[in-house]
Design a protein around this motif. Sequence first.
Motif, mmCIF file in Angstrom:
data_model
loop_
_atom_site.group_PDB
_atom_site.id
_atom_site.type_symbol
_atom_site.label_atom_id
_atom_site.label_comp_id
_atom_site.label_asym_id
_atom_site.label_seq_id
_atom_site.Cartn_x
_atom_site.Cartn_y
_atom_site.Cartn_z
ATOM 1 N N ASN A 60 0.823 -1.206 0.000
ATOM 2 C CA ASN A 60 0.000 0.000 0.000
ATOM 3 C C ASN A 60 0.858 1.258 0.000
ATOM 4 O OD1 ASN A 60 -2.366 -1.426 0.012
ATOM 5 N ND2 ASN A 60 -2.577 -1.450 2.237
ATOM 6 N N ASN A 61 2.000 1.186 0.708
ATOM 7 C CA ASN A 61 2.903 2.331 0.749
ATOM 8 C C ASN A 61 3.463 2.644 -0.628
ATOM 9 O OD1 ASN A 61 4.279 4.394 2.097
ATOM 10 N ND2 ASN A 61 6.132 3.160 2.218
ATOM 11 N N VAL A 62 3.828 1.571 -1.388
ATOM 12 C CA VAL A 62 4.341 1.759 -2.743
ATOM 13 C C VAL A 62 3.284 2.380 -3.636
ATOM 14 C CG1 VAL A 62 5.150 0.579 -4.802
ATOM 15 C CG2 VAL A 62 6.043 -0.093 -2.573
ATOM 16 N N LEU A 63 2.032 1.874 -3.521
ATOM 17 C CA LEU A 63 0.959 2.417 -4.343
ATOM 18 C C LEU A 63 0.714 3.879 -4.011
ATOM 19 C CD1 LEU A 63 -1.575 -0.549 -4.301
ATOM 20 C CD2 LEU A 63 -0.151 0.182 -6.204
ATOM 21 N N PHE A 64 0.823 4.239 -2.727
ATOM 22 C CA PHE A 64 0.638 5.629 -2.329
ATOM 23 C C PHE A 64 1.678 6.517 -2.976
ATOM 24 C CE2 PHE A 64 -0.480 9.193 0.160
ATOM 25 C CZ PHE A 64 0.689 9.796 0.592
ATOM 26 N N LYS A 65 2.926 6.042 -2.974
ATOM 27 C CA LYS A 65 3.997 6.840 -3.572
ATOM 28 C C LYS A 65 3.808 6.954 -5.076
ATOM 29 C CE LYS A 65 7.112 4.348 -1.399
ATOM 30 N NZ LYS A 65 8.402 3.800 -0.952
ATOM 31 N N GLU A 66 3.306 5.890 -5.718
ATOM 32 C CA GLU A 66 3.095 5.938 -7.160
ATOM 33 C C GLU A 66 2.012 6.961 -7.489
ATOM 34 O OE1 GLU A 66 2.510 2.177 -8.984
ATOM 35 O OE2 GLU A 66 4.245 1.265 -8.018
ATOM 36 N N ARG A 67 0.955 7.015 -6.702
ATOM 37 C CA ARG A 67 -0.102 7.991 -6.968
ATOM 38 C C ARG A 67 0.441 9.407 -6.820
ATOM 39 N NH1 ARG A 67 -3.536 4.181 -4.331
ATOM 40 N NH2 ARG A 67 -3.255 5.219 -2.324
ATOM 41 N N ASN A 68 1.294 9.617 -5.801
ATOM 42 C CA ASN A 68 1.885 10.947 -5.628
ATOM 43 C C ASN A 68 2.670 11.375 -6.850
ATOM 44 O OD1 ASN A 68 0.846 11.417 -3.134
ATOM 45 N ND2 ASN A 68 2.740 11.093 -1.995
ATOM 46 N N LEU A 69 3.317 10.417 -7.522
ATOM 47 C CA LEU A 69 4.112 10.741 -8.695
ATOM 48 C C LEU A 69 3.242 11.211 -9.855
ATOM 49 C CD1 LEU A 69 6.685 7.833 -8.587
ATOM 50 C CD2 LEU A 69 7.208 10.243 -8.340
ATOM 51 N N GLN A 70 1.946 10.895 -9.799
ATOM 52 C CA GLN A 70 1.070 11.283 -10.898
ATOM 53 C C GLN A 70 0.494 12.688 -10.724
ATOM 54 O OE1 GLN A 70 0.708 9.408 -13.822
ATOM 55 N NE2 GLN A 70 2.474 8.578 -12.739
ATOM 56 N N ILE A 71 0.823 13.352 -9.610
ATOM 57 C CA ILE A 71 0.391 14.731 -9.406
ATOM 58 C C ILE A 71 1.337 15.653 -10.165
ATOM 59 C CG2 ILE A 71 0.058 16.544 -7.695
ATOM 60 C CD1 ILE A 71 -0.469 14.300 -5.639
ATOM 61 N N GLU A 72 0.780 16.562 -10.965
ATOM 62 C CA GLU A 72 1.624 17.461 -11.749
ATOM 63 C C GLU A 72 2.448 18.339 -10.821
ATOM 64 O OE1 GLU A 72 0.019 19.599 -14.965
ATOM 65 O OE2 GLU A 72 -0.900 17.848 -15.910
ATOM 66 N N LEU B 62 22.357 1.579 0.382
ATOM 67 C CA LEU B 62 21.897 2.869 -0.121
ATOM 68 C C LEU B 62 20.408 2.822 -0.468
ATOM 69 C CD1 LEU B 62 24.955 3.695 -2.404
ATOM 70 C CD2 LEU B 62 24.219 5.061 -0.426
ATOM 71 N N ALA B 63 19.994 1.716 -1.098
ATOM 72 C CA ALA B 63 18.582 1.558 -1.466
ATOM 73 C C ALA B 63 17.701 1.520 -0.216
ATOM 74 C CB ALA B 63 18.399 0.295 -2.291
ATOM 75 N N LYS B 64 18.149 0.775 0.771
ATOM 76 C CA LYS B 64 17.382 0.673 2.020
ATOM 77 C C LYS B 64 17.243 2.037 2.680
ATOM 78 C CE LYS B 64 17.132 -1.935 6.348
ATOM 79 N NZ LYS B 64 17.737 -3.010 7.177
ATOM 80 N N TYR B 65 18.320 2.809 2.680
ATOM 81 C CA TYR B 65 18.274 4.154 3.267
ATOM 82 C C TYR B 65 17.274 5.036 2.512
ATOM 83 C CZ TYR B 65 19.804 8.707 4.976
ATOM 84 O OH TYR B 65 19.836 9.965 5.527
ATOM 85 N N ALA B 66 17.332 4.987 1.177
ATOM 86 C CA ALA B 66 16.438 5.818 0.366
ATOM 87 C C ALA B 66 14.972 5.445 0.571
ATOM 88 C CB ALA B 66 16.804 5.685 -1.112
ATOM 89 N N ILE B 67 14.705 4.150 0.680
ATOM 90 C CA ILE B 67 13.316 3.680 0.778
ATOM 91 C C ILE B 67 12.777 3.791 2.199
ATOM 92 C CG2 ILE B 67 11.829 1.655 0.543
ATOM 93 C CD1 ILE B 67 13.844 0.749 -1.717
ATOM 94 N N GLU B 68 13.531 3.262 3.168
ATOM 95 C CA GLU B 68 13.008 3.192 4.532
ATOM 96 C C GLU B 68 13.154 4.505 5.298
ATOM 97 O OE1 GLU B 68 14.619 -0.130 6.645
ATOM 98 O OE2 GLU B 68 13.843 -1.613 5.210
ATOM 99 N N GLU B 69 14.270 5.196 5.090
ATOM 100 C CA GLU B 69 14.500 6.427 5.843
ATOM 101 C C GLU B 69 13.934 7.662 5.147
ATOM 102 O OE1 GLU B 69 15.839 6.475 8.882
ATOM 103 O OE2 GLU B 69 16.047 4.290 8.811
ATOM 104 N N LYS B 70 13.942 7.651 3.802
ATOM 105 C CA LYS B 70 13.546 8.849 3.062
ATOM 106 C C LYS B 70 12.268 8.673 2.237
ATOM 107 C CE LYS B 70 16.807 11.219 4.782
ATOM 108 N NZ LYS B 70 16.502 12.368 5.666
ATOM 109 N N ASN B 71 11.697 7.471 2.272
ATOM 110 C CA ASN B 71 10.397 7.232 1.633
ATOM 111 C C ASN B 71 10.393 7.526 0.139
ATOM 112 O OD1 ASN B 71 7.744 6.269 2.066
ATOM 113 N ND2 ASN B 71 6.927 8.352 1.930
ATOM 114 N N LEU B 72 11.535 7.286 -0.522
ATOM 115 C CA LEU B 72 11.635 7.505 -1.958
ATOM 116 C C LEU B 72 11.224 6.241 -2.722
ATOM 117 C CD1 LEU B 72 15.039 9.412 -2.128
ATOM 118 C CD2 LEU B 72 12.858 10.297 -2.973
ATOM 119 N N PRO B 73 10.520 6.385 -3.842
ATOM 120 C CA PRO B 73 10.242 5.238 -4.710
ATOM 121 C C PRO B 73 11.478 4.950 -5.555
ATOM 122 C CG PRO B 73 9.200 7.208 -5.593
ATOM 123 C CD PRO B 73 9.884 7.617 -4.319
#
Length: 374
Positions: A2-14, A88-99
């Motif tokens: 669900n978290n991934v889907l939330f981030k994907e929807r955010n990416l669709q905002i202009e 690095l990937a774990k830091y970006a995803i878990e700490e910074k919530n980046l897709p």
Amino acid sequence: MNNVLFKERNLQIERDYNKYPFIVIWEVTRACALRCLHCRAEAQYNPDPSQLSFEEGKKLIDEIALMDNPLFVFTGGDPLMRPDLFQLAKYAIEEKNLPVSMTPSATPKVTREAIRKAKDVGLSRWAFSLDGSCAEIHDHFRGTRGSFDRTMKGIEYLKELNIPIQVNTTISNYNLHDLEKIADKVKEMGAVLWSTFFLVPTGRGLEKDMVSPEEHEKVMKWLYQIQQKMPYGVKTTEAPHYRRVFLQEKQRAVSETARQETKREDILGRAPQPVNDGDGFVFISHIGDVYPSGFLPIVCGNVREQSLTDIYQNSPIMKELRDKSLLKGKCGVCEFNEICGGSRARAYAMTGDYLDSDPSCSYIPKALRDKAGE
């Protein structure tokens, strides 16, 4: 999930590309075991000792997260050549919530264990390159025997672990005749997105390997048809005129029912508004140099000296690339220049001027047609 889907929807905002990019790509290393004919990076077998360190990488990730959480891609070289990649990937995803997505090379480093690590840290997508429907074409293009078989094995691992698959294909004279079979192969793989790259003559890519402007147009019209009938999405890189072709072809097919793009699984990685070199797109090299894209080799700054946001927002080159009124030649007068703008990387590679017309476009703008008819 669900978290991934939330981030994907955010990416669709202009978003305002003058402030923040839609996508940030970090070349985590230039090391790679392959010798691809088109390699933009002119990759080498060993990592550069001056590549960004782990701590510098974390600092870069901190900066990227402040840019309204764009789509973040690890590329190379071969990202798997970095021992600290998954940290690095774990830091970006878990700490910074980046897709986060990744584009590794098909080498012996692509193991079931490596892909499981990617899944465990929460990578949004794994992208493999496929430049031929068979080993003969693909391996020749990749400069390494066995690359095709390793790609197929990697795809099987991704299926086993239920990781979404993206397939990248560089379109050139090497595989123009094979595109229909590649499209079928992408379907067979179960990919959610086919990302096609139209060759730019930079790095090891040569102008003679490019398809002609007429072939660009023909392939893009064909890609529109593929988009309608295949279960996966289609996107292009360094071919912004695909947006024009898509609109023109869609207008010709107004009687057909449009597919609902918002329900497609390929939504991650597809911008809600046009992206171009330096305009919604930014690239960081292995040593921290910042470019408008990986195919436009003009340094706009370095993250060791300036913040990424400052470089993206205030570099004179970046600002020029976002101002369509500065475009020259037929790109400057084209009625589609706001949604297209031409490949600035290809214009630079072939004319030396990143604001000049894209030589790969065969379209004649209405303003020029009207003038010719006077």
